[in-house]
Design a protein around this motif. Structure first.
Motif, PDB file in Angstrom:
ATOM      1  N   PHE A 114      15.079 -13.743  31.683  1.00 35.81           N
ATOM      2  CA  PHE A 114      14.487 -14.186  32.945  1.00 35.81           C
ATOM      3  C   PHE A 114      15.477 -14.124  34.106  1.00 35.81           C
ATOM      4  CE2 PHE A 114      13.344 -17.751  35.854  1.00 35.81           C
ATOM      5  CZ  PHE A 114      12.215 -17.173  36.389  1.00 35.81           C
ATOM      6  N   TRP A 115      16.709 -14.584  33.854  1.00 35.91           N
ATOM      7  CA  TRP A 115      17.640 -14.637  34.983  1.00 35.91           C
ATOM      8  C   TRP A 115      18.050 -13.231  35.434  1.00 35.91           C
ATOM      9  CZ3 TRP A 115      22.711 -12.899  35.077  1.00 35.91           C
ATOM     10  CH2 TRP A 115      23.328 -12.660  33.852  1.00 35.91           C
ATOM     11  N   ILE A 143      11.883 -24.191  39.750  1.00 36.51           N
ATOM     12  CA  ILE A 143      12.169 -23.501  38.481  1.00 36.51           C
ATOM     13  C   ILE A 143      13.444 -24.067  37.856  1.00 36.51           C
ATOM     14  CG2 ILE A 143      12.783 -21.273  37.440  1.00 36.51           C
ATOM     15  CD1 ILE A 143      11.050 -19.930  39.636  1.00 36.51           C
ATOM     16  N   ILE A 146       9.568 -25.380  29.866  1.00 34.00           N
ATOM     17  CA  ILE A 146       9.723 -23.934  29.982  1.00 34.00           C
ATOM     18  C   ILE A 146       8.474 -23.362  30.666  1.00 34.00           C
ATOM     19  CG2 ILE A 146      10.001 -21.758  28.710  1.00 34.00           C
ATOM     20  CD1 ILE A 146      12.478 -23.604  28.717  1.00 34.00           C
ATOM     21  N   TYR A 161       8.168 -20.069  31.872  1.00 33.28           N
ATOM     22  CA  TYR A 161       7.901 -18.657  31.553  1.00 33.28           C
ATOM     23  C   TYR A 161       8.136 -18.397  30.066  1.00 33.28           C
ATOM     24  CZ  TYR A 161       7.992 -18.584  36.566  1.00 33.28           C
ATOM     25  OH  TYR A 161       7.728 -18.866  37.871  1.00 33.28           O
ATOM     26  N   SER A 217      16.037 -22.808  28.090  1.00 31.32           N
ATOM     27  CA  SER A 217      16.218 -23.635  29.299  1.00 31.32           C
ATOM     28  C   SER A 217      17.389 -23.112  30.133  1.00 31.32           C
ATOM     29  CB  SER A 217      16.407 -25.096  28.925  1.00 31.32           C
ATOM     30  OG  SER A 217      17.458 -25.208  28.015  1.00 31.32           O
ATOM     31  N   GLN A 223      16.199 -20.161  32.058  1.00 27.85           N
ATOM     32  CA  GLN A 223      15.343 -20.564  33.180  1.00 27.85           C
ATOM     33  C   GLN A 223      16.155 -21.169  34.327  1.00 27.85           C
ATOM     34  OE1 GLN A 223      11.328 -21.986  32.425  1.00 27.85           O
ATOM     35  NE2 GLN A 223      11.831 -23.836  33.544  1.00 27.85           N
TER      36      GLN A 223
END
Lengths: 273, 195
Positions: free
Chosen positions: A73-74, A212, A218, A220, A235, A238
């Motif tokens: 995600f990041w 976010i 969580i 996503y 986590s 995120q």
């Protein structure tokens, strides 16, 4: 992994390569062939900005970075920071003085095209470059693609994934062109509106990034579904992603402010002379 | 100006509605989002198998590894429980456990592992590259952590269960947090719906 393995595209796209090389060729051509280009103030600085922006899009779109963006995600947030903020800003900054010379024989081909093609395009462009629509679209697209259900589908379906990235890149160009481009309703009136637009997009991005980052659950889960590129807690992923959405993205607005202010300063100096 | 806004709101609504689920499922409906079932792997008996070999059965595909301490066993036990509750209908279902750790998961080891959960469970493996291709098709990935002194290493992988209908079309997606009841309900719905 060898360096070459990092450069190999995760999903090879000949269309992207052709279009992106064409963009560089057109810019370089404008730089080299146009005699007036040599007189543009800070030309090397501007050209540097353009090529760095151009290269950064290539890296996040067509190398191993693209793989990481799909499974972390990041990294995905970092990819969109480049596609939506950093690269379009740099490329617009590099091309703003050369805009008229970029597309060869632009005016003649465009003027000769029939009205049923020209008119809808002009209307669409006018709509997208509207001072109220453009910031709304800029922030709206960030929220749209980060809406959990839509984000889930976009990361699972390849076509939607590319649609997401294309819309982000195009919107980045449209927004930063409006903010930093040539004369929005003239230098005099445009100044206030440019500043307002930058301020309008700043707060919603910060709110979303903070939400976010600080969320205890969580949001996503698609990255749990698809797996992550390397072992990392969901986590942590995120939180890092939230911070990228929150801080560097808003810093781009601050950078925008500085660029607009500098331009205003130069303009007023020109008036005083 | 108002016209501009109307057009924008309308197009946003249109885009959002396009993402709405089309079936009343409790699991995530992924119809049309992922490509049809297709792979070339090796089964527990060291035979080369393709996706076509399993058409006609409703399939639950899971990417895991036998050394997994938590995610894989809990998912497999959950599915075993679902199949038990399905009764005779369970004969139409197979669970494909695709190893993302082919280095350690030999066909024999996979067989010992899947036998624990029942005859519907089939272990599949291949060379790392082939598993990577298969997983890429379904937008899932996996990665390896650093090995400790004894050579054990962590594997990050997808926790999802992809459910394909008898024609090999991706239909439903269950995650680690999906309850046994929800999986049972939707699986029963899929088994009884016209494909």
């Amino acid at each position: 992994m060898s360096l070459l393995a990092y450069l190999i595209p995760w999903d090879f796209s000949p269309l992207f390569v052709v279009l992106w090389v064409l963009v560089a060729v057109l810019y370089t051509r404008a730089l080299l062939l146009d005699k007036e280009a040599a007189s543009v103030k800070g030309l090397y600085w501007r050209a540097g900005c353009f090529y760095v922006g151009w290269l950064s899009v290539y890296i996040v779109w067509h190398t191993y970075f693209d793989y990481l963006s799909q499974y972390m995600f990041w990294v995905h947030r970092l990819q969109h920071l480049v596609l939506h903020h950093l690269a379009p800003l740099l490329m617009v900054l590099g091309a703003v003085e050369l805009a008229d010379k970029l597309v060869p024989a632009r005016s003649s081909i465009w003027l000769a095209s029939p009205a049923f093609i020209k008119r809808p395009c002009e209307l669409m462009y006018k709509f997208l470059q509207n001072a109220f629509i453009a910031p709304l679209l800029f922030v709206g697209l960030i929220y749209l693609w980060l809406w959990p259900g839509i984000h889930f589908s976009a990361m699972l379906n390849q076509n939607l994934y590319y649609l997401m990235n294309i819309t982000m890149l195009l919107d980045g160009f449209l927004f930063w062109w409006l903010v930093l481009g040539a004369g929005w309703r003239g230098e005099e009136r445009g100044f206030k509106m440019r500043i307002i637009m930058l301020a309008v997009v700043l707060v919603p991005q910060q709110l979303l990034g903070a939400y976010i980052t600080l969320s205890s659950s969580i949001i996503y889960d698609v990255y749990d579904v698809c797996g992550r590129a390397w072992p990392i807690s969901p986590s942590a992923d995120q939180i890092y992603g939230g911070i990228v959405t929150w801080i560097p993205a808003s810093m781009m607005s601050v950078l925008g402010f500085l660029l607009v202010l500098k331009r205003r300063f130069n303009y007023q100096q020109g008036l005083n002379v | 100006m108002t016209n501009f806004k109307k057009v924008f709101v309308f197009s946003l609504f249109f885009m959002l509605s396009a993402c709405a689920e089309t079936e009343p499922t409790r699991l995530t409906n992924i119809e049309g989002l992922l490509p049809e079932l297709s792979f070339e792997l090796i089964d527990e008996n060291n035979n080369e198998v393709t996706g076509k070999d399993y058409l006609g059965q409703t399939l639950i595909v899971f990417f895991g590894f036998t050394n997994c301490a938590e995610v894989c066993p809990s998912a497999m036990y959950k599915l075993a429980g679902v199949l038990k509750k399905l009764g005779t209908e369970a004969e139409q279902v197979n669970v494909l456990f695709i190893s993302v750790d082919p280095k350690r998961d030999t066909p024999k080891k996979l067989q010992r592992y899947t036998d624990v959960f029942g005859p519907a469970f089939i272990g599949l493996t291949a060379k790392n590259e082939l598993v990577k291709q298969m997983s890429k098709r379904y937008r899932v990935t996996f990665g390896y952590g650093d090995a400790d002194d004894e050579g054990n290493y962590e594997v990050s992988h997808s926790g999802a269960m992809f459910i394909f209908d008898k024609l090999g079309r991706a239909r439903l997606l269950a995650t680690q947090s999906s309850s046994m009841e929800d999986i049972l309900l939707d699986l029963r719905w899929l088994l009884n719906s016209k494909v």
